[in-house]
Motif scaffolding. Structure first.
Motif, PDB file in Angstrom:
ATOM      1  N   ALA A 448       0.807  -1.220   0.000  1.00 39.94           N
ATOM      2  CA  ALA A 448       0.000   0.000   0.000  1.00 39.94           C
ATOM      3  C   ALA A 448       0.837   1.265   0.000  1.00 39.94           C
ATOM      4  O   ALA A 448       0.373   2.309  -0.466  1.00 39.94           O
ATOM      5  N   ASN A 449       2.074   1.218   0.518  1.00 40.65           N
ATOM      6  CA  ASN A 449       2.858   2.440   0.709  1.00 40.65           C
ATOM      7  C   ASN A 449       4.085   2.562  -0.174  1.00 40.65           C
ATOM      8  O   ASN A 449       4.682   3.638  -0.233  1.00 40.65           O
ATOM      9  N   LEU A 450       4.498   1.470  -0.842  1.00 41.98           N
ATOM     10  CA  LEU A 450       5.649   1.540  -1.737  1.00 41.98           C
ATOM     11  C   LEU A 450       5.160   1.658  -3.176  1.00 41.98           C
ATOM     12  O   LEU A 450       4.249   0.934  -3.588  1.00 41.98           O
ATOM     13  N   ASN A 451       5.757   2.592  -3.903  1.00 44.06           N
ATOM     14  CA  ASN A 451       5.391   2.685  -5.311  1.00 44.06           C
ATOM     15  C   ASN A 451       6.077   1.563  -6.092  1.00 44.06           C
ATOM     16  O   ASN A 451       6.835   0.768  -5.556  1.00 44.06           O
ATOM     17  N   MET A 452       5.810   1.522  -7.404  1.00 46.25           N
ATOM     18  CA  MET A 452       6.249   0.397  -8.222  1.00 46.25           C
ATOM     19  C   MET A 452       7.774   0.259  -8.242  1.00 46.25           C
ATOM     20  O   MET A 452       8.322  -0.838  -8.068  1.00 46.25           O
ATOM     21  N   ILE A 479       4.046 -12.069  -1.523  1.00 42.09           N
ATOM     22  CA  ILE A 479       4.952 -10.912  -1.571  1.00 42.09           C
ATOM     23  C   ILE A 479       5.033 -10.326  -2.970  1.00 42.09           C
ATOM     24  O   ILE A 479       5.018  -9.099  -3.155  1.00 42.09           O
ATOM     25  N   SER A 480       5.099 -11.191  -3.996  1.00 46.54           N
ATOM     26  CA  SER A 480       5.342 -10.694  -5.361  1.00 46.54           C
ATOM     27  C   SER A 480       4.064 -10.480  -6.166  1.00 46.54           C
ATOM     28  O   SER A 480       4.135  -9.940  -7.277  1.00 46.54           O
ATOM     29  N   ARG A 481       2.923 -10.889  -5.644  1.00 45.68           N
ATOM     30  CA  ARG A 481       1.663 -10.759  -6.402  1.00 45.68           C
ATOM     31  C   ARG A 481       1.375  -9.316  -6.783  1.00 45.68           C
ATOM     32  O   ARG A 481       1.009  -9.008  -7.921  1.00 45.68           O
ATOM     33  N   GLN A 482       1.559  -8.417  -5.823  1.00 42.71           N
ATOM     34  CA  GLN A 482       1.268  -7.007  -6.080  1.00 42.71           C
ATOM     35  C   GLN A 482       2.204  -6.446  -7.154  1.00 42.71           C
ATOM     36  O   GLN A 482       1.800  -5.616  -7.976  1.00 42.71           O
TER      37      GLN A 482
END
Length: 1065
Positions: A448-452, A479-482
């Protein structure tokens, strides 16, 4: 300690310092105990004057301000003793300052100068952090300055009065150091330097006493005053202050709120020392982290974690030490301190741990970010922007995001075999749940808080996570789904904007191309994660699609969006009705709410479009998800083993996703997939699964079963639904023919019809009952608890048959009776479920209504039965209303009749009393008729006086009788002529009632007096009897003692006489 004023040796040393002969003075000072000679303020000031001259050249060079530099110090010492470069500090400044020690506090100006010189050096130290050559060259200077800080500056700060400026200057040095170095200095300052000097011991004791005094008077109303006093203490002696505060907080958790509010007057050094004190309290080996029962975490640890999270949210504090402490504890195999990380993340970001959520919240969490914020969490997430940014910066700067995730995922699997050895099974389950929930919460915070770009820098590809770090595949995909979903969306948006495409079909094709570009390489990578025979049952594309998608991709929560929009519109209406707000605030708030409604509608539309594109991609892929084989049983087993069961217990949202995914595969008409067999394998025997789950996993598995049951009970409720959604679907083929092609339409004879489907539903209900009854009767704590958790979750759709419900109720009642005085948590669960089950009895039906074996008499559909029950319930409610009205009318009539009878009895009693009064008065008059006057001449004086007294009494009696007759006549006249007195008819019954009441009260008082008298008499009798008994006892004892004394005296006299006789002889 000797008096410095009259000591000639100290005076000589002071004179030598003033004259500049430091070497000789130092020899004299060193002959005495440490800091003994410099305890005299005049001696200390003389030494500080020399120190001013020593540091003046370096201070003017590196630390003096360009504006307002002040008057330069006159330097009278030789150049060899001066400090011109940082390298001279070790030889020229350090010896004299170490001799001075904590007495540097007598000169705050010199203290500040040394601080600024040190600050200038440590700026360079931070900039040259990666330059190993520079650090090796300046190693001695670094050690000298650290020694000065540790031995001189920090103890001197303790002896100063409210050194707030010096404390902030000190932080300018500390912020250039690593946290390990800072914490070493804090530990020495707090635990060792306070014993160097008697004045330091006194200062420490005063700080502790003052802190206790303020905390005793701390309330919500005195926060400001108490905060200022605590802030004043913290500037000089933060260690003593925070130790005292933390002891109180660990005992009384209701102090957390007021204490956190008082800490707003602290300096940066004080906040940093606070975190050090928290870590020191957490690492205290003398404290028990578990309660005496060995299954629950201690209250002091929970209070400390709560306090830490609240403080970190409200104030800008360096968190690296705290987070690194949790990571170090995980590395050593202890997961109890994860409670600290969970509280910090929850308070600073608003993202809650994987706790129990309501169905409405769960639906909201499957929507977009705005819907999640508005309806997905218990708390407010609006005021956490700055705290979440601070936490994010710490994790990125120190590269702790991935290590924490990997440590938690690894430790989660090792708790049972390493940390949980020899511990109660309940505690092992709690620790596992805490580790898993914190991992889920922390992963949600990162996504939610880290950009790409930041996320891709922090998180490596999935093959590296699995092969290099040994991460379990469920955590690796979590972890990697997002990251993969972000990549797909970014590529899609770039292509759409570059090519300016508006056609929806072209957009869908473009989305499919982007998704294939990202996910197909992953499908090839995951083939190495499992054995080769796995991919004979299911394809890697299905596996990748299942683990990379979320609830957002396959279902839009339309009801949740509508509910939130309706709630916001209601808030707008309340604003219009609120007259307290002024027009500007009302307008601003209304604009905010209107904008939020528009954003929610746009987000819903965007999710609908995304869902349609995902469905298009799945329809294109699904033909090859299940390879054609002779039996479908192996394919279903593999799908359940590596897809459904691992993910359905990962989180509540994943449980809902798994249930929806099975339904989606059925709706896509995937070849070689038997929906019927899949449901059958899930429901047939869950006792083994229930016995191997933790408490939270059992709750999530119950949600998964509830989602599956909701689908089949919907088909069971109405034949129309069944025919529409299952009638000609390949998932409900009962006979599998190997020569049939995948695309060949199935024969109607091979499809499961509605009545047989109802038989199958009854079989599943029976199998679930059998498995759960087995768990309830096992006597094992874990099986009973998990069975009750699952039963509570699936209660809306199970049990549906009265006989099965009665069997479960009987077993639950047995558990409740057995565990009432043994395991209270099981007793509470059984009590809760038993109450809910009783409320569900009206929704249950007989077995012949749920399904029937007689083909000639088909059972009615559940929809019809429920409709009939609703009508019957409504009819009963109406009958109950009419019956209650009739009862009320009958009660009113009874009350009226009672009032009439009371009035009649009152009138009769009044008439009877008056007649009795008349008779009594007549008898009195007859008795008191005047007797003829006696001849008083022959009477004595006493007889004459008695006669006069008798005559007076007769006269008074006559007067009273005349007055009573007058009252009776007036009453008669009033009754005969009621109109003569207005309102008399209404007053008469009231008077009569009053008279009756007064008489009754008098009679009651008389009876009470009689009872009191009788009780008093009885008491007196008892007391007299007791006294007489005691007296008789005493008399007996006295007589016995007298007889004994007489016997003794007799014996004495006899012995005396014998002795006399002997002497005579």
């Amino acid at each position: 300690m000797m008096a410095q004023e009259t000591n000639q040796k100290f005076g000589l040393a002071r004179a030598l310092v003033v004259l500049g002969n430091w070497e000789t003075a130092q020899e004299i000072i060193e002959r005495y105990p440490q800091f003994c000679a410099v305890s005299d303020p005049s001696m200390a000031k003389a030494i500080t004057k020399r120190c001013h001259q020593i540091i003046e050249p370096l201070f003017r060079k590196v630390a003096a301000k360009k504006i307002g530099t002040g008057k330069p110090v006159e330097v009278k010492i030789d150049e060899k003793s001066q400090v011109k470069e940082f390298s001279d500090i070790e030889t020229n400044l350090m010896p004299i300052v170490n001799t001075l020690g904590p007495m540097l506090s007598v000169d705050p100006l010199l203290f500040t100068k040394i601080l600024r010189i040190t600050k200038s050096f440590f700026r360079t130290y931070k900039s040259e952090a990666e330059n190993a050559d520079w650090r090796s060259e300046n190693r001695s200077t670094i050690a000298s300055l650290l020694c000065i800080i540790e031995e001189v500056l920090l103890p001197s700060l303790t002896m100063m009065d409210c050194p707030v400026v010096q404390s902030e200057e000190l932080w300018q040095i500390f912020k250039n150091m690593d946290y390990e170095l800072r914490y070493r200095l804090y530990g020495h300052w707090k635990n060792q330097s306070c014993t160097f000097h008697p004045k330091l011991i006194v200062a420490h004791a005063k700080s502790v006493d003052r802190t206790k005094y303020v905390l005793k008077r701390l309330t919500k109303d005195t926060v400001k005053q108490s905060g200022r006093q605590l802030g004043k203490i913290s500037h000089a002696n933060p260690g003593a202050l925070f130790d005292t505060i933390l002891v109180q907080i660990q005992r009384y958790d209701n102090l957390i709120g007021p204490v956190v509010d008082t800490l707003k007057y602290l300096t940066s050094v004080s906040y940093d020392v606070l975190i050090y004190c928290v870590i020191e309290a957490l690492a205290n080996p003398e404290k028990e982290t578990m309660k005496t029962d060995g299954t629950t975490i201690s209250d002091w640890l929970q209070s400390l974690a709560n306090f830490c999270g609240t403080v970190c949210k409200k104030y800008s504090i360096d968190l690296i030490g705290l987070i690194q402490y949790v990571a170090n504890k995980l590395q050593t195999g202890s997961s109890l301190d994860l409670l600290l990380l969970k509280e910090v993340v929850q308070k600073m970001s608003g993202i809650e741990a994987n706790v129990e959520v309501t169905d409405d919240q769960l639906n909201a969490l499957s929507g977009g970010e705005i819907l999640k914020t508005e309806g997905g969490y218990f708390g407010q997430i609006r005021n956490v922007k700055k705290p979440s940014l601070r936490l994010r910066e710490v994790l990125i700067e120190h590269k702790l995001a991935l290590p924490l995730c990997l440590l938690m995922s690894t430790h989660r699997a090792h708790i049972v075999f390493e940390e949980g050895v020899g511990k109660h099974l309940k505690l092992v389950g709690k620790l596992t749940d805490q580790c898993h929930d914190t991992l889920y919460q922390f992963g949600g915070f990162l996504s939610a808080n880290l950009n790409m770009e930041e996320y891709m820098k922090q998180v490596p590809p999935i093959e590296e996570l699995i092969e290099k770090y040994g991460t379990p595949w469920d955590v690796a995909f979590f972890i990697s789904r997002q990251m993969y979903n972000h990549q797909i969306q970014d590529q899609y948006q770039i292509k759409v904007t570059d090519q300016k495409i508006n056609d929806q079909e072209v957009k869908s094709e473009m989305f499919i191309d982007c998704a294939d570009h990202i996910l197909l390489p992953i499908a090839k990578t995951v083939e190495s994660m499992h054995k080769d025979n796995v991919w004979l049952d299911i394809s890697s594309n299905l596996y990748t699609a299942f683990w990379t998608m979320t609830m957002y991709d396959i279902e839009t929560p339309t009801e949740s969006y509508a509910k939130e929009v309706k709630k916001l519109k209601g808030q707008i209406k309340q604003l219009d009705d609120n007259l307290e707000l002024n027009s500007t605030k009302r307008k601003r708030e209304k604009e905010r709410l209107t904008t939020l409604i528009e954003k929610l509608n746009a987000e819903k539309q965007k999710q609908d479009e995304h869902q349609q594109m995902v469905f298009g991609r799945l329809q294109r892929q699904c033909e090859n998800w299940f390879p054609a084989r002779n039996t479908k049983n192996d394919a279903i087993t593999t799908f359940l083993r590596i897809c459904l069961f691992p993910r359905c217990i990962f989180s509540a949202l994943d449980a809902q996703y798994c249930a929806r995914m099975v339904q989606l595969i059925h709706e896509l008409r995937v070849p070689n997939f038997s929906t019927l067999l899949c449901y059958d394998r899930v429901f047939t025997d869950i006792s083994y699964i229930a016995a191997s789950l933790t408490e939270n996993e059992a709750s999530r598995f119950g949600r998964f079963l509830c989602g599956m049951l909701s689908t089949i009970m919907r088909w069971h409720s109405d034949p129309e639904y069944y025919e529409k959604e299952c009638g000609d679907f390949p998932g409900f083929i009962t006979v599998v023919r190997t020569h049939n092609k995948a695309n060949e339409p199935s024969s109607r004879a091979n499809q499961l019809d509605y009545e047989n489907f109802r038989h199958v539903c009854h079989k599943w209900q029976y199998k679930l009952t059998k498995a759960l009854v087995l768990c309830l009767e096992s006597g094992e704590y874990v099986q009973i608890r998990n069975a009750l958790m699952i039963l509570t979750k699936i209660l809306p759709f199970f049990p549906m048959v009265t006989t099965l419900g009665a069997a479960l109720e009987k077993r639950v009642e047995k558990v409740r009776n057995e565990e009432k005085d043994k395991r209270q948590d099981l007793y509470a669960l059984a009590m809760g479920y038993a109450g809910q089950l009783k409320g569900r009895k009206s929704a249950m039906v007989q077995e012949n209504e749920f399904h029937t074996k007689d083909k000639t008499q088909k059972a009615p559909a559940m929809k019809e039965i429920q409709e009939r029950k609703r009508r019957e319930a409504a009819k009963k409610r109406e009958e109950g209303k009419t019956l209650s009205m009739d009862v009320e009318d009958a009660k009113k009539e009874e009350r009226k009749a009672e009032s009439r009878s009371r009035s009649k009895t009152a009138e009769r009693s009044r008439a009877r009393e008056k007649s009795e009064k008349k008779e009594k008065t007549a008898e009195k008059e007859k008795e008191k008729e005047p007797e003829p006057p006696k001849d008083t001449s022959k009477m004595t004086m006493q007889e004459r006086m008695a006669e006069k007294r008798r005559q007076r009494e007769l006269g008074m009696a006559k007067k009273e009788a005349a007055e009573e007759s007058k009252d009776d006549d007036s009453d008669k006249r009033k009754r005969a002529n009621p109109s003569s007195e207005p309102g008399s008819q209404e007053k008469l019954p009231k008077r009569a009632k009053k008279d009756d009441k007064d008489k009754k009260d008098e009679e009651k008082k008389k009876e009470d007096k009689k009872a009191q008298l009788s009780e008093a008499l009885e008491k007196e009798k008892k007391e007299k009897e007791a006294r007489s008994k005691e007296k008789s006892k005493r008399d007996e004892e006295r007589s016995k003692s007298k007889s004994k004394s007489r016997a003794r005296s007799r014996d004495r006299s006899e012995s005396h006489s014998r002795s006399e006789r002997k002497s005579r002889r």
